[in-house]
Motif scaffolding. Structure first.
Motif, PDB file in Angstrom:
ATOM      1  N   ILE A   1     -10.480 -20.394  -8.750  1.00  0.00           N
ATOM      2  CA  ILE A   1      -9.651 -19.253  -9.054  1.00  0.00           C
ATOM      3  C   ILE A   1      -9.729 -18.219  -7.575  1.00  0.00           C
ATOM      4  N   ASN A   2     -10.976 -18.061  -7.259  1.00  0.00           N
ATOM      5  CA  ASN A   2     -11.225 -17.068  -6.171  1.00  0.00           C
ATOM      6  C   ASN A   2     -10.616 -17.575  -4.869  1.00  0.00           C
ATOM      7  N   ALA A   3     -10.556 -18.818  -4.567  1.00  0.00           N
ATOM      8  CA  ALA A   3     -10.018 -19.310  -3.224  1.00  0.00           C
ATOM      9  C   ALA A   3      -8.562 -19.153  -3.467  1.00  0.00           C
ATOM     10  N   GLU A   4      -7.815 -19.368  -4.592  1.00  0.00           N
ATOM     11  CA  GLU A   4      -6.395 -19.086  -4.844  1.00  0.00           C
ATOM     12  C   GLU A   4      -6.174 -17.666  -4.787  1.00  0.00           C
ATOM     13  N   TYR A   5      -6.904 -16.821  -5.197  1.00  0.00           N
ATOM     14  CA  TYR A   5      -6.777 -15.169  -5.241  1.00  0.00           C
ATOM     15  C   TYR A   5      -6.678 -14.760  -3.731  1.00  0.00           C
ATOM     16  N   ILE A   6      -7.734 -15.081  -2.909  1.00  0.00           N
ATOM     17  CA  ILE A   6      -7.507 -14.993  -1.353  1.00  0.00           C
ATOM     18  C   ILE A   6      -6.455 -15.613  -0.703  1.00  0.00           C
ATOM     19  N   LEU A   7      -6.072 -16.954  -0.945  1.00  0.00           N
ATOM     20  CA  LEU A   7      -4.579 -17.491  -0.628  1.00  0.00           C
ATOM     21  C   LEU A   7      -3.553 -16.526  -0.863  1.00  0.00           C
ATOM     22  N   ASP A   8      -3.625 -16.211  -2.023  1.00  0.00           N
ATOM     23  CA  ASP A   8      -2.416 -15.417  -2.477  1.00  0.00           C
ATOM     24  C   ASP A   8      -2.194 -14.226  -1.801  1.00  0.00           C
ATOM     25  N   LEU A   9      -3.304 -13.527  -1.525  1.00  0.00           N
ATOM     26  CA  LEU A   9      -3.441 -11.934  -0.753  1.00  0.00           C
ATOM     27  C   LEU A   9      -2.809 -12.335   0.631  1.00  0.00           C
ATOM     28  N   TRP A  10      -3.390 -13.289   1.290  1.00  0.00           N
ATOM     29  CA  TRP A  10      -3.130 -13.760   2.624  1.00  0.00           C
ATOM     30  C   TRP A  10      -1.527 -14.159   2.814  1.00  0.00           C
ATOM     31  N   GLN A  11      -1.038 -14.710   1.844  1.00  0.00           N
ATOM     32  CA  GLN A  11       0.229 -15.170   2.108  1.00  0.00           C
ATOM     33  C   GLN A  11       1.343 -14.082   1.837  1.00  0.00           C
ATOM     34  N   GLN A  12       0.966 -13.106   0.926  1.00  0.00           N
ATOM     35  CA  GLN A  12       1.456 -11.925   0.642  1.00  0.00           C
ATOM     36  C   GLN A  12       1.822 -11.062   1.913  1.00  0.00           C
ATOM     37  N   GLN A  13       0.600 -10.983   2.601  1.00  0.00           N
ATOM     38  CA  GLN A  13       0.491 -10.281   3.830  1.00  0.00           C
ATOM     39  C   GLN A  13       1.324 -11.015   4.905  1.00  0.00           C
ATOM     40  N   GLY A  14       1.925 -12.120   4.637  1.00  0.00           N
ATOM     41  CA  GLY A  14       2.558 -12.988   5.964  1.00  0.00           C
ATOM     42  C   GLY A  14       1.849 -13.664   6.789  1.00  0.00           C
ATOM     43  N   LEU A  15       0.473 -14.006   6.211  1.00  0.00           N
ATOM     44  CA  LEU A  15      -0.259 -14.697   7.231  1.00  0.00           C
ATOM     45  C   LEU A  15       0.041 -16.292   6.524  1.00  0.00           C
ATOM     46  N   ARG A  16      -0.099 -17.412   7.489  1.00  0.00           N
ATOM     47  CA  ARG A  16      -0.131 -18.691   7.245  1.00  0.00           C
ATOM     48  C   ARG A  16      -1.429 -18.993   6.875  1.00  0.00           C
ATOM     49  N   ALA A  17      -1.561 -19.643   5.606  1.00  0.00           N
ATOM     50  CA  ALA A  17      -2.513 -19.946   4.941  1.00  0.00           C
ATOM     51  C   ALA A  17      -2.575 -20.926   4.202  1.00  0.00           C
ATOM     52  N   GLU A  18      -3.784 -21.738   4.031  1.00  0.00           N
ATOM     53  CA  GLU A  18      -4.042 -23.015   3.199  1.00  0.00           C
ATOM     54  C   GLU A  18      -5.329 -23.008   2.740  1.00  0.00           C
ATOM     55  N   ILE A  19      -5.307 -23.905   1.626  1.00  0.00           N
ATOM     56  CA  ILE A  19      -6.833 -24.353   1.159  1.00  0.00           C
ATOM     57  C   ILE A  19      -7.089 -25.607   1.635  1.00  0.00           C
ATOM     58  N   VAL A  20      -8.313 -26.056   2.058  1.00  0.00           N
ATOM     59  CA  VAL A  20      -8.808 -27.182   2.537  1.00  0.00           C
ATOM     60  C   VAL A  20      -9.986 -27.466   1.418  1.00  0.00           C
ATOM     61  N   GLN A  21     -10.024 -28.730   0.768  1.00  0.00           N
ATOM     62  CA  GLN A  21     -10.770 -29.050  -0.042  1.00  0.00           C
ATOM     63  C   GLN A  21     -11.787 -30.236   0.559  1.00  0.00           C
TER      64      GLN A  21
END
Length: 733
Positions: free
Chosen positions: A87-107
């Motif tokens: 949940i915390n990883a998705e929270y950070i991903l969400d914020l970065w994408q809202q700010q226009g950053l290219r972001a991804e989760i690597v598992q």
């Protein structure tokens, strides 16, 4: 037929052609004047970074956003491998994408450690008849309202093996190598006993290793009030920042970092994993368990033999003894842990460079915590998030970085730097070719006294320069900078006016970058305690890795986020300089100077080296050659044609490769998992750094070991060769 019609057609066509031609001519001469495209490209390549960007950083920094991130990420426990971490990883991903950053989760799928099922790990005290007199608490007291207290995992030491052991106690102070040596010299036998050690001074895993090597059958760790409270000040959490008696420090006890099941390779779905028996060899062989000082009081108060030396006395209201339980009492440890595979989630964002996109400055902080982790790591994560937001904002406003920026939120750091290690192993090839530096955050605001930095010598100047550009968070007048404040509150480097920068050591996510991949790294924070105008000497903040490291603690340390703002601006400015400077701000002369100073520390072994035929003179000669080569190399930089992009690129490539000169594929002699000859952690304390870690390991071996001096001779050869190799690399045009 009307003969005037063809003439009319010819006239119209001619007139149209003339109009077209006039339009072309007019358009040509009225067009905007563009420079030749090659000139445009040259100007772009020779662009300098804009230091005035710092003013925008100051304008954009938002302490409200920092507060929001800390609040959001400390509502529930953030232990790695639990659903909340996704949940915390998705929270950070969400914020970065809202700010226009290219972001991804690597598992990655990694081996983590937890208390087994519903078992309660415990330490108990029994009388001679077998009657239980005392059992340690399974949970810390709840002292402030918590949203989900049931999610707090009981205190434990990760990767401690399971076991039930029973025996006498021996007090080993901080559990350092010198503490065990002192016990041995005093005739105190540790073998077959349970060692009780106070937290502090060195990494807990080293304490367990030294106890194991001394023959102990188990280890109990506790936080002594001498190291986690202030005499006469009873402001314990939540009334203050001192550790209550029930507080227990958690932590891992492994000396090999990264995923324990895939050493040297990433934990991907195709990775080979050895069996449980093979993996268990990487863990301690004796159980270890942490308790609070309320519980330690019962154990230490039952000891009666051998009064401790004055410098071993803690602050519990009792006389500390070395060993021997009264009335034939015994201590029992009942520890049941299990190692299970769980997914972890790194979040990676990128801002691509526009001139040297294939060169990257990497900025990271871990996100997981033993419980709420408000200081470690959420103060660091909030600063990482605010720095990322600011860079996204200036990018969206038109700024374009010369080099790329990669921003990383790591998972499972607390289990031995797992998330960062797996990512570095997964991306080793491009990192060693393209990574310029790694900038680390962790406990960004662990104290309120002074700025502090652990940094490789190449980056000393860059750190100093960035602190000089910023105002002090506690200015006495308008001329005070972060640098002058730091200098007034810190030790100075030997013989130099600058504040002391500490060796990089380990204990955080910079380790795989520097000790495995040879990427210059730095880790800075605000640390130390000043309470009521008085400086409180402490190794770490008192509530470290306990349940009580909550949002309220951050507000005690940095109530208005003045320090968080300062550390954010420091990282913005440092990264801007590393990303945009035409010539990389890496100083080889500083590195050479530090090596020379460290070589001088070996003078005390000169006689031993001579007797055992160690080529010490050649090692000295190699450092002098490097010192000269570094001086001449920087003279070349000073006289370089900075408008020749090929020469600039060649110099930068050399600077970027300096650290890699000390990477050896076979690793250090006794610790092959660390490959950097100079910037690997100390073998005596994983948290600390030392001048020559591999050589230190070997010098610690007993003289009775027949392999000691042959290995030292070999290692000194490798050191000498590496230093000469770097000197030749710098000399070569």
């Amino acid at each position: 037929m009307n003969s005037s019609k063809p003439r009319k057609i010819v006239f119209i066509v001619s007139l149209s052609f003339l109009a077209f031609l006039l339009g072309v001519i007019t358009g040509y001469f009225s067009r905007p004047v563009h420079k030749d495209s090659s000139q445009q490209l040259l100007e772009k390549l020779n662009r300098d970074g804009d230091w005035r960007l710092l003013e925008q950083f100051k304008e954009y920094v938002d302490t409200g956003y920092i507060d929001k991130v800390i609040r959001d990420l400390t509502r529930r426990p953030g232990l790695a491998g639990t659903p909340q971490q996704k949940i915390n990883a998705e929270y950070i991903l969400d914020l970065w994408q809202q700010q226009g950053l290219r972001a991804e989760i690597v598992q990655y799928n990694v081996l983590l450690s937890y208390p087994k099922g519903n078992h309660t790990n415990k330490v108990s005290l029994y009388d001679a008849s077998g009657r239980e007199l005392f059992t340690s608490k399974s949970h810390e007291k709840v002292l402030v309202e918590e949203e989900s207290p049931e999610e707090v995992v009981q205190p434990f030491n990760a990767y401690s093996p399971s076991g039930i052991v029973k025996g006498d106690l021996v007090y080993v102070n901080y559990g350092r190598a010198e503490d065990f040596e002192r016990l041995k010299a005093a005739g105190i036998n540790v073998s077959g006993k349970i060692a009780i050690a106070r937290y502090g001074k060195i990494f807990r895993g080293n304490k367990v290793k030294f106890a194991e090597d001394s023959g102990a059958i188990g280890v109990i760790l506790y936080s002594d009030p001498a190291d986690h409270t202030s005499p006469g000040d009873e402001r314990y959490f939540p009334g203050g920042m001192w550790l209550p008696g029930s507080g227990v420090q958690r932590g891992n006890v492994v000396l090999i970092k990264g995923d324990q099941s895939t050493q040297g390779y990433p934990s991907t779905n195709y990775s080979y994993r050895p069996g449980e028996e093979e993996i268990s060899k990487r863990f301690p062989s004796i159980p270890c368990h942490p308790i609070g000082y309320e519980d330690a009081n019962f154990l230490l108060g039952s000891m009666v033999s051998g009064k401790v030396w004055q410098d071993w006395q803690g602050s519990l209201n009792l006389t500390y003894h070395l060993t021997g339980l009264m009335d034939n009492r015994t201590v029992l440890m009942d520890i049941q842990n299990e190692n299970v595979y769980r997914p972890i989630y790194n979040v990676i964002a990128k801002i691509s460079g526009t001139i040297e996109a294939d060169r990257a400055v990497i900025f990271g902080c871990h996100r997981d915590a033993w419980v709420y982790g408000a200081v470690d790591p959420i103060t660091g994560t909030s600063i990482l998030m605010e720095t990322a937001r600011i860079f996204a904002k200036v990018y969206n406003s038109g700024w374009r970085p010369r080099r790329s920026i990669v921003i990383c939120s790591w998972d499972a750091e607390e289990y031995g730097l797992v998330g960062s290690y797996e990512w570095v192993e997964d991306n080793m090839k491009w990192l060693q070719n393209e990574a310029v530096t790694y900038v680390n955050l962790d406990s960004g605001i662990s104290g309120n006294y002074t700025f502090s930095s652990r940094t490789v010598p190449l980056l000393h100047d860059a750190v100093y320069k960035s602190t000089m550009a910023l105002p002090s968070p506690y200015p006495h007048d308008s001329t005070d900078t972060l640098y002058t404040d730091w200098r007034s509150r810190s030790e100075t480097r030997s013989g130099l006016p600058h504040p002391k920068i500490h060796p990089i050591g380990s204990g955080s996510d910079h380790t795989p970058f520097i000790a495995l991949a040879g990427i210059p790294s730095t880790y800075s924070e605000y640390t130390g305690y000043i309470v009521d105008g008085k400086v409180i000497p402490m190794d770490d903040y008192p509530l470290y890795h306990t349940r009580y490291e909550q949002y309220e603690l951050v507000k005690m340390i940095d109530p208005g986020y003045t320090l968080a703002k300062t550390i954010t601006l420091f990282h913005c400015e440092l990264i801007r300089e590393l990303v945009d400077a035409r010539i990389l701000p890496l100083n080889v002369r500083t590195y050479a100077g530090v090596i020379v100073v460290n070589i001088r520390q070996l003078e005390k072994f000169r006689a031993d080296f001579k007797v055992n035929k160690v080529e010490y003179a050649e090692l000295l000669a190699s450092t002098e050659r490097l010192k000269t080569a570094a001086r001449i190399f920087h003279q070349k930089i000073a006289h370089l044609d900075h408008n020749n992009p090929l020469q600039v690129r060649m110099i930068n490539d050399k600077l970027q490769s300096v650290e890699r000169a000390f990477i050896v594929p076979e690793g250090l002699p006794l610790r092959p998992m660390y490959r950097h000859l100079l910037q690997s952690p100390s073998g005596l304390n994983h948290y600390g750094g030392t001048g020559f870690p591999g050589l230190e390991d070997l010098l610690e071996l007993p003289n009775s070991n027949p392999e000691k001096w042959p290995q030292i001779r070999k290692h000194v050869t490798i050191l000498t060769h590496s230093i000469y190799s770097l000197a030749k690399f710098l000399e070569n045009d």
